[in-house]
Design an enzyme around this catalytic site. Structure first.
Site, PDB file in Angstrom:
ATOM      1  N   CYS A 227       0.842  -1.196   0.000  1.00 61.80           N
ATOM      2  CA  CYS A 227       0.000   0.000   0.000  1.00 61.80           C
ATOM      3  C   CYS A 227       0.882   1.254   0.000  1.00 61.80           C
ATOM      4  O   CYS A 227       1.559   1.538  -0.978  1.00 61.80           O
ATOM      5  CB  CYS A 227      -0.977  -0.055   1.167  1.00 61.80           C
ATOM      6  SG  CYS A 227      -2.402   1.046   0.981  1.00 61.80           S
TER       7      CYS A 227
ATOM      8  N   HIS B 151      -3.390  -5.867   0.900  1.00 63.47           N
ATOM      9  CA  HIS B 151      -2.723  -6.094   2.186  1.00 63.47           C
ATOM     10  C   HIS B 151      -2.647  -7.583   2.554  1.00 63.47           C
ATOM     11  O   HIS B 151      -3.532  -8.102   3.237  1.00 63.47           O
ATOM     12  CB  HIS B 151      -3.474  -5.355   3.293  1.00 63.47           C
ATOM     13  CG  HIS B 151      -3.346  -3.876   3.254  1.00 63.47           C
ATOM     14  ND1 HIS B 151      -2.373  -3.191   3.947  1.00 63.47           N
ATOM     15  CD2 HIS B 151      -4.073  -2.936   2.601  1.00 63.47           C
ATOM     16  CE1 HIS B 151      -2.504  -1.887   3.732  1.00 63.47           C
ATOM     17  NE2 HIS B 151      -3.526  -1.705   2.911  1.00 63.47           N
TER      18      HIS B 151
ATOM     19  N   GLU C 202      -0.722  -8.800   4.768  1.00 64.48           N
ATOM     20  CA  GLU C 202      -0.504  -8.869   6.220  1.00 64.48           C
ATOM     21  C   GLU C 202      -1.810  -8.794   6.999  1.00 64.48           C
ATOM     22  O   GLU C 202      -1.836  -9.075   8.203  1.00 64.48           O
ATOM     23  CB  GLU C 202       0.459  -7.762   6.666  1.00 64.48           C
ATOM     24  CG  GLU C 202      -0.135  -6.382   6.824  1.00 64.48           C
ATOM     25  CD  GLU C 202      -0.387  -5.641   5.519  1.00 64.48           C
ATOM     26  OE1 GLU C 202      -0.775  -4.456   5.582  1.00 64.48           O
ATOM     27  OE2 GLU C 202      -0.216  -6.234   4.437  1.00 64.48           O
TER      28      GLU C 202
END
Length: 223
Positions: A85, A193, A195
């Protein structure tokens, strides 16, 4: 293996990145943007958020932070660097990845899960996936429209640098591009994302294999 998780003023995914590293079975530590060395680290994670409030443009002010010179050296040495990002935006600003990130076509902030396709599973970031495998990662951005010239796109395509594409393009990204690597394959940037995709209970665990890929690749080369 030990990951450096960079922290800028306005970073808000640094804890998620740290957690992803620990969950993949390695060590990690936060590194402040004012630091000038990455000695002792084997990989760099640049998290999402709004570094320096996104003033000027996303990633612009972070691109001149003291730690960036060291990130460039780190990448030049062939060590793994992942930017997610705002981290992807920073990597394009500092020239480690080609192209730029523009405002979404809708001019709205988008926050939802998106289905993506792994288009290249021959990288340190994707080799535990199957080529053309669909994965689900959250997206959360206002400036996620990946843009590049036709010439750069041809280079990306010819060099197999496009690793991740949207199946339902949410932001107008050129040719549905969601993630790329550099020519050497050790620097990766993506808007979605991974994560935040570690727990089925929270909607998706598709991101686990990305971090495990990084760790496995490093161990195969260094252990």
């Amino acid at each position: 293996m030990k990951f450096a998780v960079l922290v800028f003023p306005g970073s808000n995914c640094d804890r998620d990145m740290y957690n992803a590293a620990i969950k993949s079975g390695v060590d990690a530590a936060y590194v402040d943007y004012r630091e000038t060395t990455l000695d002792g680290f084997d990989g760099v994670l640049i998290p999402g958020g709004f570094s320096f409030g996104d003033y000027l443009r996303s990633g612009a002010m972070a691109s001149v932070a003291p730690i960036i010179k060291e990130v460039k050296r780190f990448a030049k040495e062939g060590k793994p660097v992942l930017g997610v990002c705002n981290g992807f935006q920073i990597l394009t600003e500092i020239g480690l990845l080609p192209g730029a990130l523009l405002h979404n076509d809708s001019h709205l902030f988008i926050s939802r899960n998106e289905t993506l396709k792994i288009t290249n599973n021959q990288t340190p970031f994707t080799h535990l996936y199957v080529k053309n495998e669909n994965v689900v990662y959250p997206v959360a951005h206002g400036e996620g429209h990946y843009y590049c010239t036709d010439e750069i796109y041809r280079e990306l395509n010819d060099n197999n640098q496009i690793i991740l594409k949207y199946t339902n393009n949410p932001n107008g990204s050129y040719e549905d591009i969601a993630g790329i690597v550099n020519k050497e394959g050790n620097v990766c940037g993506m808007m979605p994302h991974p994560e935040r995709a570690l727990e089925t209970l929270l909607g998706t665990n598709s991101g686990v294999k990305l971090f495990e890929s990084m760790v496995k690749s490093w161990r195969e080369q260094n252990v």
